[in-house]
Structures are given as structure tokens and as C-alpha cells.
Design a protein around this motif. Structure first.
Motif, PDB file in Angstrom:
ATOM      1  N   GLN A 236       0.820  -1.206   0.000  1.00 20.01           N
ATOM      2  CA  GLN A 236       0.000   0.000   0.000  1.00 20.01           C
ATOM      3  C   GLN A 236       0.857   1.260   0.000  1.00 20.01           C
ATOM      4  OE1 GLN A 236      -3.427   0.316  -0.436  1.00 20.01           O
ATOM      5  NE2 GLN A 236      -2.663   2.405  -0.763  1.00 20.01           N
ATOM      6  N   LEU A 237       1.964   1.242   0.730  1.00 20.36           N
ATOM      7  CA  LEU A 237       2.875   2.385   0.711  1.00 20.36           C
ATOM      8  C   LEU A 237       3.313   2.686  -0.717  1.00 20.36           C
ATOM      9  CD1 LEU A 237       4.925   4.456   1.844  1.00 20.36           C
ATOM     10  CD2 LEU A 237       6.513   2.541   2.152  1.00 20.36           C
ATOM     11  N   HIS A 238       3.728   1.651  -1.437  1.00 18.81           N
ATOM     12  CA  HIS A 238       4.222   1.863  -2.795  1.00 18.81           C
ATOM     13  C   HIS A 238       3.098   2.212  -3.767  1.00 18.81           C
ATOM     14  CE1 HIS A 238       8.488   0.899  -2.291  1.00 18.81           C
ATOM     15  NE2 HIS A 238       8.088   0.089  -1.329  1.00 18.81           N
ATOM     16  N   LYS A 239       1.894   1.714  -3.522  1.00 16.56           N
ATOM     17  CA  LYS A 239       0.752   2.122  -4.346  1.00 16.56           C
ATOM     18  C   LYS A 239       0.492   3.614  -4.182  1.00 16.56           C
ATOM     19  CE  LYS A 239      -1.631  -2.358  -4.291  1.00 16.56           C
ATOM     20  NZ  LYS A 239      -2.794  -3.138  -3.779  1.00 16.56           N
ATOM     21  N   SER A 240       0.557   4.099  -2.950  1.00 17.70           N
ATOM     22  CA  SER A 240       0.302   5.514  -2.685  1.00 17.70           C
ATOM     23  C   SER A 240       1.371   6.387  -3.338  1.00 17.70           C
ATOM     24  CB  SER A 240       0.271   5.769  -1.172  1.00 17.70           C
ATOM     25  OG  SER A 240      -0.786   5.058  -0.560  1.00 17.70           O
ATOM     26  N   VAL A 241       2.643   5.971  -3.236  1.00 19.76           N
ATOM     27  CA  VAL A 241       3.723   6.733  -3.861  1.00 19.76           C
ATOM     28  C   VAL A 241       3.557   6.733  -5.377  1.00 19.76           C
ATOM     29  CG1 VAL A 241       6.220   6.821  -4.256  1.00 19.76           C
ATOM     30  CG2 VAL A 241       5.339   6.320  -1.967  1.00 19.76           C
ATOM     31  N   PHE A 242       3.197   5.571  -5.936  1.00 18.66           N
ATOM     32  CA  PHE A 242       2.986   5.480  -7.385  1.00 18.66           C
ATOM     33  C   PHE A 242       1.903   6.465  -7.818  1.00 18.66           C
ATOM     34  CE2 PHE A 242       1.027   4.031 -11.262  1.00 18.66           C
ATOM     35  CZ  PHE A 242       2.079   3.553 -12.031  1.00 18.66           C
ATOM     36  N   GLU A 243       0.780   6.491  -7.095  1.00 18.27           N
ATOM     37  CA  GLU A 243      -0.333   7.385  -7.458  1.00 18.27           C
ATOM     38  C   GLU A 243       0.111   8.842  -7.412  1.00 18.27           C
ATOM     39  OE1 GLU A 243      -2.918   6.500  -8.821  1.00 18.27           O
ATOM     40  OE2 GLU A 243      -3.336   4.445  -8.218  1.00 18.27           O
ATOM     41  N   PHE A 244       0.929   9.194  -6.423  1.00 18.58           N
ATOM     42  CA  PHE A 244       1.424  10.564  -6.310  1.00 18.58           C
ATOM     43  C   PHE A 244       2.262  10.928  -7.530  1.00 18.58           C
ATOM     44  CE2 PHE A 244       4.733  13.584  -5.048  1.00 18.58           C
ATOM     45  CZ  PHE A 244       3.962  14.630  -4.551  1.00 18.58           C
ATOM     46  N   VAL A 245       3.173  10.040  -7.914  1.00 23.17           N
ATOM     47  CA  VAL A 245       4.025  10.293  -9.080  1.00 23.17           C
ATOM     48  C   VAL A 245       3.182  10.312 -10.351  1.00 23.17           C
ATOM     49  CG1 VAL A 245       5.982   9.455 -10.440  1.00 23.17           C
ATOM     50  CG2 VAL A 245       6.032   9.269  -7.940  1.00 23.17           C
ATOM     51  N   TRP A 246       2.264   9.354 -10.464  1.00 18.86           N
ATOM     52  CA  TRP A 246       1.411   9.241 -11.660  1.00 18.86           C
ATOM     53  C   TRP A 246       0.635  10.528 -11.910  1.00 18.86           C
ATOM     54  CZ3 TRP A 246       0.868   5.724 -15.514  1.00 18.86           C
ATOM     55  CH2 TRP A 246      -0.299   5.765 -16.283  1.00 18.86           C
ATOM     56  N   GLU A 247       0.051  11.062 -10.854  1.00 15.15           N
ATOM     57  CA  GLU A 247      -0.763  12.268 -11.004  1.00 15.15           C
ATOM     58  C   GLU A 247       0.072  13.479 -11.390  1.00 15.15           C
ATOM     59  OE1 GLU A 247      -4.001  12.547 -11.004  1.00 15.15           O
ATOM     60  OE2 GLU A 247      -4.233  10.384 -10.653  1.00 15.15           O
ATOM     61  N   SER A 248       1.371  13.434 -11.157  1.00 15.83           N
ATOM     62  CA  SER A 248       2.228  14.582 -11.485  1.00 15.83           C
ATOM     63  C   SER A 248       2.743  14.541 -12.920  1.00 15.83           C
ATOM     64  CB  SER A 248       3.431  14.618 -10.529  1.00 15.83           C
ATOM     65  OG  SER A 248       4.347  13.562 -10.814  1.00 15.83           O
ATOM     66  N   LEU A 249       2.492  13.435 -13.625  1.00 14.38           N
ATOM     67  CA  LEU A 249       3.016  13.262 -14.981  1.00 14.38           C
ATOM     68  C   LEU A 249       1.899  13.344 -16.014  1.00 14.38           C
ATOM     69  CD1 LEU A 249       5.389  10.227 -14.289  1.00 14.38           C
ATOM     70  CD2 LEU A 249       6.044  12.636 -14.465  1.00 14.38           C
ATOM     71  N   PRO A 250       2.170  13.918 -17.184  1.00 13.73           N
ATOM     72  CA  PRO A 250       1.153  13.975 -18.238  1.00 13.73           C
ATOM     73  C   PRO A 250       1.033  12.625 -18.943  1.00 13.73           C
ATOM     74  CG  PRO A 250       3.183  14.950 -19.025  1.00 13.73           C
ATOM     75  CD  PRO A 250       3.404  14.627 -17.569  1.00 13.73           C
ATOM     76  N   PRO A 251      -0.152  12.302 -19.462  1.00 14.96           N
ATOM     77  CA  PRO A 251      -0.318  11.049 -20.218  1.00 14.96           C
ATOM     78  C   PRO A 251       0.549  11.060 -21.471  1.00 14.96           C
ATOM     79  CG  PRO A 251      -2.442  12.006 -19.616  1.00 14.96           C
ATOM     80  CD  PRO A 251      -1.404  13.049 -19.331  1.00 14.96           C
ATOM     81  N   LEU A 252       1.028   9.887 -21.850  1.00 16.10           N
ATOM     82  CA  LEU A 252       1.774   9.750 -23.100  1.00 16.10           C
ATOM     83  C   LEU A 252       0.766   9.497 -24.208  1.00 16.10           C
ATOM     84  CD1 LEU A 252       4.492   9.421 -24.657  1.00 16.10           C
ATOM     85  CD2 LEU A 252       4.334   6.985 -24.147  1.00 16.10           C
ATOM     86  N   THR A 253       0.674  10.397 -25.168  1.00 13.53           N
ATOM     87  CA  THR A 253      -0.256  10.227 -26.280  1.00 13.53           C
ATOM     88  C   THR A 253       0.494   9.673 -27.479  1.00 13.53           C
ATOM     89  OG1 THR A 253       0.140  12.432 -27.206  1.00 13.53           O
ATOM     90  CG2 THR A 253      -1.538  12.242 -25.461  1.00 13.53           C
ATOM     91  N   TYR A 254      -0.231   9.209 -28.475  1.00 12.59           N
ATOM     92  CA  TYR A 254       0.413   8.685 -29.674  1.00 12.59           C
ATOM     93  C   TYR A 254       1.266   9.768 -30.345  1.00 12.59           C
ATOM     94  CZ  TYR A 254      -2.503   4.510 -29.361  1.00 12.59           C
ATOM     95  OH  TYR A 254      -3.099   3.352 -28.944  1.00 12.59           O
TER      96      TYR A 254
END
Length: 258
Positions: A236-254
Motif C-alpha cells: 500500500q505504501l508503494h501504491k500511494s507513492v505510485f499514485e502521487f508520481v502518476w498524477e504529477s506526470l502527463p499522459p503519453l499520447t500517440y
């Protein structure tokens, strides 16, 4: 645990002893009836194997009322077999030591402690990676794309195919490299990709987070090491950290990928 199965038999475990030992490695304690049900072996074969394992102190025996229960002794006891066999081959010694460390992880889980298992080589790395196919939901991943393509490309294709067949969605964070952008230019939609900023030093250990597990895989020419940890709080700790990083990055589009 197929590689551990082979290791135990190389240490003179009989097939039935091996099967029972590995079953007890994943269960806190079992009575004879439960062991017979799990092994589908005869009562005589099970009793013979249990007595042999007891004689070597590899398992423990406990009487509760009129019923007997069996559990695993600490896997470090297997090191005694290494001394008996006097393994001269360094690689063989490392393989056996790695198997014992993996068994310690399973043993710790039965003792309500975080389970930590270690793996080496391509087979070990793929055992760690394939464990994520047990995911009941999505898999969260940090991936070293270049190392994956350089050293386990064929094995990874097979893994991806199985993941797609199981319908397991994946979200992935990876270093921003030309190879990563090219690879995910027209990739299967069952994965979402976001890239770390290019100025951040690339990482070389891949991570997978799912269920109550997290795995680490370092894939390099000079060493291939995998670690699998099973613990709800650590995951759960690593899931929370992942979500924090994920939300700070823009989606990769084609368009970005091209």
C-alpha cells in the motif's frame, strides 16, 4: 516454485517429500488429511514422507487433542544439506542458497511476517514477473524498458500475451528515452504509459505493484536479481507513492510517442 522443486530433489528429497515440504512452506500448519487432499497421494506415502522429513528436522510436529499437525521448520535448516554435499560448484551453491532464501520468504508469511523471496538469473526474473499475473486488479509498474528489451525481450512478449489474455490492465511509469517513446507509439490500449522527465536520471530496477505484493527486478548483463515481497502495508505504501508520481506526470499520447 518449479525451480525450488528441482533444487530440493537435487538435495535428495523424494518427489513426495518435495511436494509436502513446498505445501507446508505455504501453510501455517496442516493435518494429515489436509496434506493427503493437497497432494492426492496415498496415506502410506504421505506418512512415509512426513516421517522422513521429521527425522531430518525439516518439519515440526504438534499434537492438538487427538489430532496431529505438521508445519515447516525454518528453511535455514536446509543449509546443513549444503555442508553434507560439499558443493564445489559456486554457481550450484548460489542456486541452492537462492532457493533457501525464497523458502524463507514463504515461511515468514505463514508466521504473519512480511514474506521476502529472492531470485536470480533469467528464470528467476521471469518467476518474479509472472507472479504479477495473479493480480486481481491492475498492475502498477515502473519499467526499465531498455533492459527489458535487451535481455528478456522474448520472455516479456510471452508475459504480455498472457497478461492480455487475462485482461489485466497495467499503468506504467518509465524513463523518457527514444526507445520507450518508439515502443509505445502504437501499443496495446490495455496499458497506460507516463514518462519521467528526461532530466531525471533513469532507473535500472523495474517494479511491479499488485494485490498485496511488490516485486523488484534488476536486469543487467552482469547480474539479474529479483525480489518479491508480500505484505499489505508495504504494498500500500508503494501504491500511494505510485499514485502521487502518476498524477504529477502527463499522459503519453500517440503524438507524443512519435
Amino acid at each position: 516454485m518449479s525451480h525450488i522443486h528441482k533444487i530440493l530433489q537435487s538435495l535428495n528429497f523424494s518427489p513426495v517429500e518435495t511436494e509436502i515440504y513446498l505445501i507446508l512452506a505455504e501453510n501455517e500448519k496442516l493435518n494429515v488429511s489436509a496434506i493427503i487432499e493437497k497432494t492426492q497421494k496415498s496415506r502410506t506415502a504421505v506418512h512415509t514422507a512426513l516421517n522422513a522429513l521429521l527425522a531430518k528436522d525439516f518439519i515440526l510436529y504438534e499434537k492438538v487433542g487427538r489430532e496431529a499437525f505438521y508445519s515447516l521448520a525454518h528453511p535455514h535448516k536446509l543449509y546443513g544439506l549444503l555442508e553434507e554435499k560439499k558443493l564445489d560448484d559456486a554457481r550450484q551453491y548460489e542456486d541452492v542458497s537462492s532457493a533457501i532464501n525464497s523458502l524463507v520468504g514463504s515461511y515468514q508469511l505463514t508466521q504473519n511476517k512480511p514474506g521476502v523471496r529472492f531470485f536470480e538469473g533469467i528464470d528467476g526474473i521471469m518467476e518474479v514477473i509472472n507472479d504479477s499475473l495473479k493480480a486481481k486488479g491492475e498492475i502498477l509498474t515502473y519499467l526499465d524498458v531498455e533492459a527489458t528489451q535487451a535481455y528478456i525481450s522474448k520472455e516479456n512478449k510471452e508475459y504480455v500475451q498472457k497478461r492480455l489474455e487475462l485482461g489485466i490492465h497495467k499503468r506504467m511509469i518509465a524513463p523518457d528515452t527514444d526507445m520507450t517513446r518508439e515502443r509505445y507509439r502504437n501499443y496495446n490500449p490495455n496499458i497506460e504509459v507516463r514518462l519521467m522527465p528526461a532530466h531525471i536520471k533513469p532507473f535500472h530496477t523495474s517494479v511491479q505493484i499488485y494485490n498485496n505484493s511488490i516485486s523488484f527486478s534488476t536486469i543487467q548483463e552482469e547480474k539479474m536479481i529479483g525480489i518479491l515481497i508480500e505484505d499489505a502495508n508495504i504494498a500500500q505504501l508503494h501504491k500511494s507513492v505510485f499514485e502521487f508520481v502518476w498524477e504529477s506526470l502527463p499522459p503519453l499520447t500517440y503524438d507524443d510517442a512519435i
